[in-house]
Design an enzyme around this catalytic site. Structure first.
Site, PDB file in Angstrom:
ATOM      1  N   GLY A 224      76.903 -29.260 -17.918  1.00  0.00           N
ATOM      2  CA  GLY A 224      76.144 -29.433 -16.676  1.00  0.00           C
ATOM      3  C   GLY A 224      76.460 -30.691 -15.894  1.00  0.00           C
ATOM      4  O   GLY A 224      75.849 -30.945 -14.849  1.00  0.00           O
ATOM      5  N   GLU A 265      79.112 -30.215 -24.214  1.00  0.00           N
ATOM      6  CA  GLU A 265      80.020 -29.087 -23.938  1.00  0.00           C
ATOM      7  C   GLU A 265      80.199 -28.852 -22.448  1.00  0.00           C
ATOM      8  O   GLU A 265      79.732 -27.867 -21.890  1.00  0.00           O
ATOM      9  CB  GLU A 265      79.502 -27.822 -24.634  1.00  0.00           C
ATOM     10  CG  GLU A 265      78.038 -27.571 -24.386  1.00  0.00           C
ATOM     11  CD  GLU A 265      77.442 -26.507 -25.304  1.00  0.00           C
ATOM     12  OE1 GLU A 265      77.813 -26.471 -26.481  1.00  0.00           O
ATOM     13  OE2 GLU A 265      76.606 -25.726 -24.814  1.00  0.00           O
ATOM     14  N   PRO A 266      80.910 -29.768 -21.812  1.00  0.00           N
ATOM     15  CA  PRO A 266      81.138 -29.600 -20.375  1.00  0.00           C
ATOM     16  C   PRO A 266      82.232 -28.597 -20.065  1.00  0.00           C
ATOM     17  O   PRO A 266      83.185 -28.437 -20.828  1.00  0.00           O
ATOM     18  CB  PRO A 266      81.572 -30.999 -19.939  1.00  0.00           C
ATOM     19  CG  PRO A 266      82.176 -31.605 -21.144  1.00  0.00           C
ATOM     20  CD  PRO A 266      81.541 -30.978 -22.348  1.00  0.00           C
ATOM     21  N   GLY A 267      82.085 -27.918 -18.936  1.00  0.00           N
ATOM     22  CA  GLY A 267      83.135 -27.061 -18.407  1.00  0.00           C
ATOM     23  C   GLY A 267      83.666 -27.708 -17.132  1.00  0.00           C
ATOM     24  O   GLY A 267      84.776 -28.230 -17.074  1.00  0.00           O
ATOM     25  N   ARG A 304      82.724 -18.254  -6.092  1.00  0.00           N
ATOM     26  CA  ARG A 304      81.642 -19.249  -6.033  1.00  0.00           C
ATOM     27  C   ARG A 304      81.006 -19.408  -4.636  1.00  0.00           C
ATOM     28  O   ARG A 304      79.780 -19.475  -4.534  1.00  0.00           O
ATOM     29  CB  ARG A 304      82.112 -20.604  -6.564  1.00  0.00           C
ATOM     30  CG  ARG A 304      82.621 -20.560  -8.018  1.00  0.00           C
ATOM     31  CD  ARG A 304      82.784 -21.942  -8.631  1.00  0.00           C
ATOM     32  NE  ARG A 304      81.500 -22.554  -8.906  1.00  0.00           N
ATOM     33  CZ  ARG A 304      80.951 -23.476  -8.182  1.00  0.00           C
ATOM     34  NH1 ARG A 304      81.580 -23.963  -7.129  1.00  0.00           N
ATOM     35  NH2 ARG A 304      79.775 -23.953  -8.484  1.00  0.00           N
ATOM     36  N   TYR A 308      77.189 -18.431  -5.072  1.00  0.00           N
ATOM     37  CA  TYR A 308      76.214 -19.537  -5.193  1.00  0.00           C
ATOM     38  C   TYR A 308      76.121 -20.341  -3.905  1.00  0.00           C
ATOM     39  O   TYR A 308      75.565 -21.429  -3.917  1.00  0.00           O
ATOM     40  CB  TYR A 308      76.653 -20.512  -6.291  1.00  0.00           C
ATOM     41  CG  TYR A 308      77.074 -19.878  -7.583  1.00  0.00           C
ATOM     42  CD1 TYR A 308      76.166 -19.187  -8.376  1.00  0.00           C
ATOM     43  CD2 TYR A 308      78.399 -19.982  -8.029  1.00  0.00           C
ATOM     44  CE1 TYR A 308      76.569 -18.610  -9.571  1.00  0.00           C
ATOM     45  CE2 TYR A 308      78.803 -19.410  -9.217  1.00  0.00           C
ATOM     46  CZ  TYR A 308      77.882 -18.720  -9.986  1.00  0.00           C
ATOM     47  OH  TYR A 308      78.278 -18.154 -11.163  1.00  0.00           O
ATOM     48  N   CYS A 334      87.162  -6.425   1.909  1.00  0.00           N
ATOM     49  CA  CYS A 334      86.477  -5.657   2.948  1.00  0.00           C
ATOM     50  C   CYS A 334      84.968  -5.687   2.819  1.00  0.00           C
ATOM     51  O   CYS A 334      84.321  -4.663   2.559  1.00  0.00           O
ATOM     52  CB  CYS A 334      87.023  -4.235   2.953  1.00  0.00           C
ATOM     53  SG  CYS A 334      88.700  -4.255   3.585  1.00  0.00           S
ATOM     54  N   GLU A 335      84.435  -6.860   2.897  1.00  0.00           N
ATOM     55  CA  GLU A 335      83.009  -7.113   3.109  1.00  0.00           C
ATOM     56  C   GLU A 335      82.908  -8.588   3.464  1.00  0.00           C
ATOM     57  O   GLU A 335      83.927  -9.284   3.461  1.00  0.00           O
ATOM     58  CB  GLU A 335      82.164  -6.763   1.888  1.00  0.00           C
ATOM     59  CG  GLU A 335      82.484  -7.503   0.616  1.00  0.00           C
ATOM     60  CD  GLU A 335      81.535  -7.087  -0.510  1.00  0.00           C
ATOM     61  OE1 GLU A 335      80.415  -7.600  -0.523  1.00  0.00           O
ATOM     62  OE2 GLU A 335      81.916  -6.249  -1.343  1.00  0.00           O
ATOM     63  N   TYR A 362      85.575 -21.917 -13.193  1.00  0.00           N
ATOM     64  CA  TYR A 362      84.917 -20.691 -12.725  1.00  0.00           C
ATOM     65  C   TYR A 362      85.627 -20.098 -11.498  1.00  0.00           C
ATOM     66  O   TYR A 362      84.996 -19.542 -10.615  1.00  0.00           O
ATOM     67  CB  TYR A 362      83.424 -20.951 -12.431  1.00  0.00           C
ATOM     68  CG  TYR A 362      82.726 -21.618 -13.601  1.00  0.00           C
ATOM     69  CD1 TYR A 362      82.452 -20.896 -14.747  1.00  0.00           C
ATOM     70  CD2 TYR A 362      82.376 -22.963 -13.571  1.00  0.00           C
ATOM     71  CE1 TYR A 362      81.847 -21.499 -15.843  1.00  0.00           C
ATOM     72  CE2 TYR A 362      81.772 -23.579 -14.658  1.00  0.00           C
ATOM     73  CZ  TYR A 362      81.501 -22.838 -15.790  1.00  0.00           C
ATOM     74  OH  TYR A 362      80.909 -23.433 -16.877  1.00  0.00           O
TER      75      TYR A 362
HETATM   76  N1  LLP Z   1      77.367 -24.681 -22.430  1.00  0.00           N
HETATM   77  C1  LLP Z   1      76.832 -23.463 -22.231  1.00  0.00           C
HETATM   78  C2  LLP Z   1      76.085 -22.817 -23.298  1.00  0.00           C
HETATM   79  C3  LLP Z   1      77.008 -22.835 -20.997  1.00  0.00           C
HETATM   80  O1  LLP Z   1      76.478 -21.627 -20.801  1.00  0.00           O
HETATM   81  C4  LLP Z   1      77.741 -23.479 -19.977  1.00  0.00           C
HETATM   82  C5  LLP Z   1      77.915 -22.848 -18.663  1.00  0.00           C
HETATM   83  C6  LLP Z   1      78.304 -24.743 -20.241  1.00  0.00           C
HETATM   84  C7  LLP Z   1      78.085 -25.318 -21.482  1.00  0.00           C
HETATM   85  C8  LLP Z   1      79.145 -25.501 -19.249  1.00  0.00           C
HETATM   86  O2  LLP Z   1      78.496 -25.826 -18.055  1.00  0.00           O
HETATM   87  P1  LLP Z   1      79.246 -26.766 -16.974  1.00  0.00           P
HETATM   88  O3  LLP Z   1      79.539 -28.091 -17.642  1.00  0.00           O
HETATM   89  O4  LLP Z   1      80.503 -26.102 -16.588  1.00  0.00           O
HETATM   90  O5  LLP Z   1      78.300 -26.907 -15.844  1.00  0.00           O
HETATM   91  N2  LLP Z   1      79.685 -19.892 -12.871  1.00  0.00           N
HETATM   92  C9  LLP Z   1      78.803 -20.988 -12.484  1.00  0.00           C
HETATM   93  C10 LLP Z   1      78.458 -21.880 -13.640  1.00  0.00           C
HETATM   94  C11 LLP Z   1      77.816 -21.096 -14.767  1.00  0.00           C
HETATM   95  C12 LLP Z   1      77.779 -21.887 -16.008  1.00  0.00           C
HETATM   96  C13 LLP Z   1      77.430 -21.030 -17.172  1.00  0.00           C
HETATM   97  N3  LLP Z   1      77.347 -21.758 -18.371  1.00  0.00           N
HETATM   98  C14 LLP Z   1      79.458 -21.794 -11.377  1.00  0.00           C
HETATM   99  O6  LLP Z   1      80.583 -21.456 -10.981  1.00  0.00           O
HETATM  100  O7  LLP Z   1      78.853 -22.727 -10.846  1.00  0.00           O
END
Ligand code: LLP
Length: 405
Positions: A224, A265-267, A304, A308, A334-335, A362
């Site tokens: 997050g 656990e960052p993405g 995205r 969102y 086409c939308e 994402y």
């Molecule tokens: N851990 C868990 C269990 C999660 O479900 C997620 C993301 C993360 C870690 C990593 O979150 P981050 O650091 O990337 O914010 N598709 C959406 C984001 C959905 C995230 C889902 N879970 C977007 O593009 O904003």
């Protein structure tokens, strides 16, 4: 937001010329430097980073992070298998599914990854099968409103995720009955969390829960971490987060009587800013109200903005010094398919290459074949050299699983 690939776009333009568009390009050096920055910010603790690979599962990115020392966070057996394929060891993989049945969890146990449980029903079923033989982590819902768009908030009272911290009595009954070995507690409260205070507030709840378990090894505060999407945007100051969290966690461990590990656990933090979606302008169209720049990509490649209402910076890298004008950049689906409305962008000509920023997380992983268009190719830039890491799809890919009767 000093972005050298944008201020000197030759490398990106070369990629577009060599590999065609639409094209995802990732800056591998940026990914590694984000990982190091995070590790440094928490250097006072036994700190482990699990990359939430749902953000981007290209094997080369997984390997890049693995070689840097990062571990993996997964949410499906398929993500686990991709992780194993990339060379991660099961003990370095966290598995945090939701709404799965016990059969899927049994497969993960068989593989040997860390199991994170997010419902009481599954915990009971798990206890019935494994008793105390397989350690678990418990995902807690701390009832904190955190994250950006409402669709990406996961730690509030109405969310489907986790076990409410208010269900501790019931949780403990199940744990005692089956002698379940709880080694970790976890939360993940949403994406794009703006305030460090929100993290701290949720961590307080998690630590209170943690104090009820006597044999913990780790506490996982999820992902997050917010990255900037535009000039002047809020971003999580990870150094400040690290300092505050370290202080709080050290005090907790002292009271707990043992030094535990802190996991996260960052993405987005690791991969978002590394990525560029390069698109070619097919058409510049003046309507009575708007000037549209129509590109050779769309919501099928980067959903995205439409999903969102997310802001992604768009730069005309073919004409960086052109006079800024106002455009709406739209895709070819086409939308309604808008990447950005009313953006001031250097004059756009048909054939120009536009870079859409923050496309590393994402982007490709949420892409589809809608309108039967191919998904883009992907390229990794590392130390100045560009390598193809996924081929552009072809007609064969669209036909592969169709059964003609
Ligand atoms: N851990 C868990 C269990 C999660 O479900 C997620 C993301 C993360 C870690 C990593 O979150 P981050 O650091 O990337 O914010 N598709 C959406 C984001 C959905 C995230 C889902 N879970 C977007 O593009 O904003």
């Amino acid at each position: 937001m000093d972005d050298l690939l944008i201020s000197n776009p030759k490398k990106l333009l070369d990629c577009a010329a060599e590999f065609g568009t639409p094209l995802y390009v990732y800056d591998g050096n940026k990914i590694v430097s984000q990982y190091k920055r995070l590790k440094d910010a928490f250097s006072g603790l036994k700190f482990r980073v699990h990359y939430a690979c749902k953000a981007n599962t290209n094997l080369n990115i997984l390997r890049l992070l693995k070689n840097a020392g990062c571990e993996l966070d997964t949410v499906s057996i398929q993500e686990i298998r991709l992780g194993l394929h990339a060379g991660f060891q099961p003990e370095n993989i966290m598995y945090t599914p939701n709404s799965v049945n016990i059969e899927e969890i049994k497969v993960a146990v068989e593989i040997g990854v860390n199991i994170n449980i997010d419902s009481l029903s599954i915990l009971e079923q798990f206890g019935n099968v494994y008793g105390n033989k397989v350690p678990v982590c418990i995902r807690i819902n701390p009832h904190v409103v955190a994250g950006g768009h409402s669709k990406i908030q996961t730690g509030h009272i109405d969310s489907k995720f986790g076990i409410s911290y208010q269900q501790m009595r019931l949780l403990n009954r199940i744990i005692d009955q089956y002698h379940i070995d709880v080694q970790g507690v976890h939360m993940h409260n949403g994406s794009d969390i703006k305030e460090i205070d929100t993290f701290m507030e949720a961590v307080d709840v998690l630590l209170k829960v943690a104090s009820e378990f006597k044999d913990l090894k780790y506490i996982d505060f999820g992902g997050g971490i917010k990255v900037p999407y535009k000039e002047g945007d809020v971003e999580t100051n990870v150094e400040e987060l690290g300092t505050k969290m370290t202080k709080k966690f050290k005090a907790f461990c002292k009271e707990y009587g043992r030094e535990l590990e802190l996991w996260c656990e960052p993405g987005k933090f690791l991969v978002s800013e590394s990525g560029y979606l390069l698109t070619r302008v097919n058409i510049v169209k003046h309507t009575v109200s708007t000037v549209f720049a129509g590109v050779d990509s769309g919501l099928n490649h980067l959903i995205r903005p439409m999903m969102y209402n997310a802001y992604h910076r768009i730069v005309n890298i073919s004409n960086p010094k052109g006079l800024p004008r106002v455009y709406s950049v739209v895709g070819n689906i086409c939308e309604t398919d808008t990447f950005g409305s009313d953006r001031k962008i250097s004059e756009i000509r048909e054939g120009d290459i536009l870079a859409i920023l923050n496309a590393g997380a994402y982007g490709f992983s949420m892409s589809s074949n809608y309108n039967s268009r191919f998904r883009p190719a992907e390229v990794l830039l590392m130390d100045g050299s560009a390598k193809l890491i996924r081929k552009r799809e072809e007609m064969e890919d669209l036909l592969r699983n169709q059964v003609e009767i």
